[in-house]
Design a protein around this motif. Structure first.
Motif, PDB file in Angstrom:
ATOM      1  N   LYS A   1       0.833  -1.205   0.000  1.00 18.96           N
ATOM      2  CA  LYS A   1       0.000   0.000   0.000  1.00 18.96           C
ATOM      3  C   LYS A   1       0.874   1.263   0.000  1.00 18.96           C
ATOM      4  CE  LYS A   1      -3.995  -0.004   2.292  1.00 18.96           C
ATOM      5  NZ  LYS A   1      -5.005  -0.248   1.258  1.00 18.96           N
ATOM      6  N   GLU A   2       1.915   1.258   0.809  1.00 17.89           N
ATOM      7  CA  GLU A   2       2.792   2.426   0.876  1.00 17.89           C
ATOM      8  C   GLU A   2       3.501   2.651  -0.457  1.00 17.89           C
ATOM      9  OE1 GLU A   2       4.599   5.717   2.828  1.00 17.89           O
ATOM     10  OE2 GLU A   2       2.886   4.445   3.346  1.00 17.89           O
ATOM     11  N   ALA A   3       3.950   1.574  -1.101  1.00 19.06           N
ATOM     12  CA  ALA A   3       4.599   1.712  -2.409  1.00 19.06           C
ATOM     13  C   ALA A   3       3.641   2.325  -3.419  1.00 19.06           C
ATOM     14  CB  ALA A   3       5.104   0.356  -2.897  1.00 19.06           C
TER      15      ALA A   3
ATOM     16  N   LEU B   1      -0.325  11.470   1.742  1.00 17.67           N
ATOM     17  CA  LEU B   1      -1.359  11.097   2.703  1.00 17.67           C
ATOM     18  C   LEU B   1      -2.742  11.591   2.313  1.00 17.67           C
ATOM     19  CD1 LEU B   1       0.579  11.678   6.049  1.00 17.67           C
ATOM     20  CD2 LEU B   1       0.144   9.517   4.867  1.00 17.67           C
ATOM     21  N   SER B   2      -2.823  12.386   1.231  1.00 13.78           N
ATOM     22  CA  SER B   2      -4.146  12.812   0.775  1.00 13.78           C
ATOM     23  C   SER B   2      -4.896  11.672   0.101  1.00 13.78           C
ATOM     24  CB  SER B   2      -4.022  13.989  -0.192  1.00 13.78           C
ATOM     25  OG  SER B   2      -3.431  13.583  -1.410  1.00 13.78           O
ATOM     26  N   LEU B   3      -4.170  10.616  -0.258  1.00  9.79           N
ATOM     27  CA  LEU B   3      -4.798   9.431  -0.853  1.00  9.79           C
ATOM     28  C   LEU B   3      -5.155   8.469   0.275  1.00  9.79           C
ATOM     29  CD1 LEU B   3      -5.598   7.804  -3.374  1.00  9.79           C
ATOM     30  CD2 LEU B   3      -3.272   6.884  -3.415  1.00  9.79           C
ATOM     31  N   ALA B   4      -6.437   8.259   0.489  1.00  5.11           N
ATOM     32  CA  ALA B   4      -6.887   7.401   1.582  1.00  5.11           C
ATOM     33  C   ALA B   4      -6.419   5.961   1.370  1.00  5.11           C
ATOM     34  CB  ALA B   4      -8.407   7.443   1.694  1.00  5.11           C
ATOM     35  N   LEU B   5      -5.868   5.367   2.433  1.00  5.63           N
ATOM     36  CA  LEU B   5      -5.350   4.002   2.309  1.00  5.63           C
ATOM     37  C   LEU B   5      -6.457   2.967   2.151  1.00  5.63           C
ATOM     38  CD1 LEU B   5      -2.389   3.967   4.855  1.00  5.63           C
ATOM     39  CD2 LEU B   5      -2.294   4.133   2.366  1.00  5.63           C
ATOM     40  N   ASP B   6      -7.711   3.343   2.438  1.00  5.86           N
ATOM     41  CA  ASP B   6      -8.802   2.390   2.228  1.00  5.86           C
ATOM     42  C   ASP B   6      -9.495   2.617   0.881  1.00  5.86           C
ATOM     43  OD1 ASP B   6     -10.102   4.753   2.710  1.00  5.86           O
ATOM     44  OD2 ASP B   6     -11.339   4.009   4.367  1.00  5.86           O
ATOM     45  N   ALA B   7      -8.885   3.441   0.001  1.00  2.00           N
ATOM     46  CA  ALA B   7      -9.444   3.679  -1.330  1.00  2.00           C
ATOM     47  C   ALA B   7      -9.025   2.603  -2.321  1.00  2.00           C
ATOM     48  CB  ALA B   7      -9.023   5.054  -1.857  1.00  2.00           C
ATOM     49  N   PHE B   8      -8.214   1.645  -1.843  1.00  2.00           N
ATOM     50  CA  PHE B   8      -7.764   0.560  -2.725  1.00  2.00           C
ATOM     51  C   PHE B   8      -7.423  -0.651  -1.879  1.00  2.00           C
ATOM     52  CE2 PHE B   8      -4.134   3.047  -1.452  1.00  2.00           C
ATOM     53  CZ  PHE B   8      -3.113   2.141  -1.259  1.00  2.00           C
ATOM     54  N   ASP B   9      -7.462  -1.824  -2.510  1.00  2.81           N
ATOM     55  CA  ASP B   9      -7.129  -3.079  -1.847  1.00  2.81           C
ATOM     56  C   ASP B   9      -5.896  -3.688  -2.502  1.00  2.81           C
ATOM     57  OD1 ASP B   9      -9.426  -2.896  -0.279  1.00  2.81           O
ATOM     58  OD2 ASP B   9     -10.629  -4.077  -1.682  1.00  2.81           O
ATOM     59  N   VAL B  10      -5.039  -4.289  -1.687  1.00  6.19           N
ATOM     60  CA  VAL B  10      -3.944  -5.104  -2.192  1.00  6.19           C
ATOM     61  C   VAL B  10      -4.083  -6.499  -1.598  1.00  6.19           C
ATOM     62  CG1 VAL B  10      -2.398  -3.120  -2.409  1.00  6.19           C
ATOM     63  CG2 VAL B  10      -2.373  -4.481  -0.312  1.00  6.19           C
ATOM     64  N   SER B  11      -3.407  -7.455  -2.197  1.00  8.86           N
ATOM     65  CA  SER B  11      -3.400  -8.806  -1.636  1.00  8.86           C
ATOM     66  C   SER B  11      -2.444  -8.846  -0.457  1.00  8.86           C
ATOM     67  CB  SER B  11      -2.994  -9.819  -2.697  1.00  8.86           C
ATOM     68  OG  SER B  11      -1.693  -9.541  -3.185  1.00  8.86           O
ATOM     69  N   LEU B  12      -2.663  -9.798   0.443  1.00 12.44           N
ATOM     70  CA  LEU B  12      -1.827  -9.934   1.628  1.00 12.44           C
ATOM     71  C   LEU B  12      -0.992 -11.212   1.605  1.00 12.44           C
ATOM     72  CD1 LEU B  12      -4.225  -7.988   2.477  1.00 12.44           C
ATOM     73  CD2 LEU B  12      -3.808  -8.772   4.811  1.00 12.44           C
ATOM     74  N   GLY B  13      -1.166 -12.022   0.571  1.00 10.42           N
ATOM     75  CA  GLY B  13      -0.492 -13.305   0.513  1.00 10.42           C
ATOM     76  C   GLY B  13       0.905 -13.218  -0.071  1.00 10.42           C
ATOM     77  N   SER B  14       1.543 -14.369  -0.190  1.00 12.47           N
ATOM     78  CA  SER B  14       2.914 -14.445  -0.705  1.00 12.47           C
ATOM     79  C   SER B  14       2.944 -14.952  -2.136  1.00 12.47           C
ATOM     80  CB  SER B  14       3.748 -15.376   0.185  1.00 12.47           C
ATOM     81  OG  SER B  14       3.148 -16.667   0.265  1.00 12.47           O
TER      82      SER B  14
ATOM     83  N   LEU C   1      -3.173  -4.826  -7.903  1.00  8.96           N
ATOM     84  CA  LEU C   1      -4.177  -4.140  -7.098  1.00  8.96           C
ATOM     85  C   LEU C   1      -5.501  -4.866  -7.281  1.00  8.96           C
ATOM     86  CD1 LEU C   1      -3.459  -0.368  -7.834  1.00  8.96           C
ATOM     87  CD2 LEU C   1      -3.005  -1.607  -5.725  1.00  8.96           C
ATOM     88  N   GLU C   2      -6.178  -5.174  -6.199  1.00 10.78           N
ATOM     89  CA  GLU C   2      -7.428  -5.920  -6.297  1.00 10.78           C
ATOM     90  C   GLU C   2      -8.639  -5.002  -6.400  1.00 10.78           C
ATOM     91  OE1 GLU C   2      -7.559  -8.778  -3.158  1.00 10.78           O
ATOM     92  OE2 GLU C   2      -6.079 -10.049  -4.149  1.00 10.78           O
ATOM     93  N   ARG C   3      -8.480  -3.767  -5.958  1.00 12.54           N
ATOM     94  CA  ARG C   3      -9.551  -2.767  -6.086  1.00 12.54           C
ATOM     95  C   ARG C   3      -8.924  -1.396  -6.066  1.00 12.54           C
ATOM     96  NH1 ARG C   3     -12.218   0.650  -2.637  1.00 12.54           N
ATOM     97  NH2 ARG C   3     -11.036  -0.197  -0.874  1.00 12.54           N
ATOM     98  N   LEU C   4      -9.481  -0.480  -6.854  1.00 10.67           N
ATOM     99  CA  LEU C   4      -9.003   0.886  -6.880  1.00 10.67           C
ATOM    100  C   LEU C   4     -10.195   1.801  -7.138  1.00 10.67           C
ATOM    101  CD1 LEU C   4      -6.541   2.793  -6.810  1.00 10.67           C
ATOM    102  CD2 LEU C   4      -6.323   2.472  -9.279  1.00 10.67           C
ATOM    103  N   ASP C   5     -10.346   2.808  -6.313  1.00  7.21           N
ATOM    104  CA  ASP C   5     -11.435   3.767  -6.499  1.00  7.21           C
ATOM    105  C   ASP C   5     -11.381   4.313  -7.923  1.00  7.21           C
ATOM    106  OD1 ASP C   5     -12.923   6.276  -6.481  1.00  7.21           O
ATOM    107  OD2 ASP C   5     -12.999   6.027  -4.314  1.00  7.21           O
ATOM    108  N   ASP C   6     -12.517   4.305  -8.622  1.00  8.91           N
ATOM    109  CA  ASP C   6     -12.509   4.677 -10.036  1.00  8.91           C
ATOM    110  C   ASP C   6     -12.200   6.153 -10.264  1.00  8.91           C
ATOM    111  OD1 ASP C   6     -14.894   5.832  -9.263  1.00  8.91           O
ATOM    112  OD2 ASP C   6     -16.166   4.460 -10.392  1.00  8.91           O
ATOM    113  N   THR C   7     -12.175   6.952  -9.215  1.00 10.38           N
ATOM    114  CA  THR C   7     -11.737   8.335  -9.367  1.00 10.38           C
ATOM    115  C   THR C   7     -10.215   8.439  -9.453  1.00 10.38           C
ATOM    116  OG1 THR C   7     -11.645   8.698  -6.963  1.00 10.38           O
ATOM    117  CG2 THR C   7     -13.737   9.161  -8.077  1.00 10.38           C
ATOM    118  N   ILE C   8      -9.521   7.342  -9.125  1.00  5.82           N
ATOM    119  CA  ILE C   8      -8.060   7.306  -9.135  1.00  5.82           C
ATOM    120  C   ILE C   8      -7.530   6.665 -10.406  1.00  5.82           C
ATOM    121  CG2 ILE C   8      -6.008   6.485  -7.912  1.00  5.82           C
ATOM    122  CD1 ILE C   8      -7.717   6.441  -5.368  1.00  5.82           C
TER     123      ILE C   8
END
Length: 240
Positions: free
Chosen positions: A167-169, A178-191, A197-204
């Protein structure tokens, strides 16, 4: 041999992001040498650190950054000039190659640097540490939090740091800080080997515009790179 040849041909077909990594704990002589490469504002910033170790690590990071970028550009490291966007992301303003994208991250005694002449990018490295508070609940998306809570206890810390660095990358690559909300997108947590990216706000934008890759890092660290590749296959090339 055939497998090695196929792997080399596959990497040859990829657009490559260069990855540099080094220790921030350098000898006094090396710190003195790197200090001579810094700009006046960098020297002032180094002097503001309360702890000497932090000041020396800052010099080791900025000095080596200047050496590496100067080598790419054919410019003396001391002559490189930087500016920052509205959210604090640095970029080169030196004459010649403003299109050389780079991003630096450091944690504990390690620094990592990503460089590309094609793609805006971000990089993050973190040393894993035990956590007593619910940091994920404050920063991750509801989906990421649910996945993390469902993990066995021994996988929680790796899952957390994979999520955090990815997420930070992405945030650093996007450039909005920090103006980009960290819950505006999803990443995977596995190895898993292949990330996205698994989800991204369509405004981005759309997830397919971005590439997400894990870094090879020392044991006890986690790291990731994000790049705006617009569907171009990309790989990492480790330099030394």
């Amino acid at each position: 041999m055939l497998a090695q040849t196929a792997q080399a041909e596959t990497q040859h077909d990829l657009a490559l992001v260069d990855i540099w990594s080094w220790s921030l704990d350098q000898s006094d002589d090396e710190i003195a040498r790197l200090s001579t490469l810094l700009s006046t504002d960098e020297v002032i910033r180094a002097a503001r650190f309360i702890k000497e170790r932090d000041a020396m690590r800052y010099v080791a990071g900025r000095g080596r950054l200047r050496l590496i970028l100067g080598d790419y550009l054919g410019i003396a490291p001391r002559k490189l000039t930087f500016a920052y966007n509205d959210f604090g992301k640095p970029y080169l303003t030196s004459a010649s190659r403003e299109d050389l994208h780079f991003n630096l991250s450091h944690s504990a005694d390690r620094a990592v640097l990503a460089i590309s002449d094609r793609f805006p990018l971000g990089i993050d490295i973190e040393q894993a540490r035990p956590m007593e508070e619910d940091i994920a609940g404050h920063f991750f998306s509801p989906k990421e939090c649910a996945i993390l809570r469902a993990m066995p206890q021994h996988l929680y810390i790796p899952g957390f740091y994979r999520c955090w660095t990815r997420k930070e990358a992405f945030v650093k690559a996007h450039g909005a800080g920090l103006s980009l909300a960290l819950d505006a997108f999803d990443v995977s947590l596995g190895s898993e080997t292949t990330l996205r990216l698994e989800r991204l706000d369509d405004t981005i934008g759309t997830p397919d515009d971005w590439s997400l890759l894990d870094l090879a890092v020392p044991e006890g660290f986690f790291g990731a790179v994000a790049a705006l590749t617009a569907g171009t296959p990309v790989g990492l090339r480790y330099r030394s």
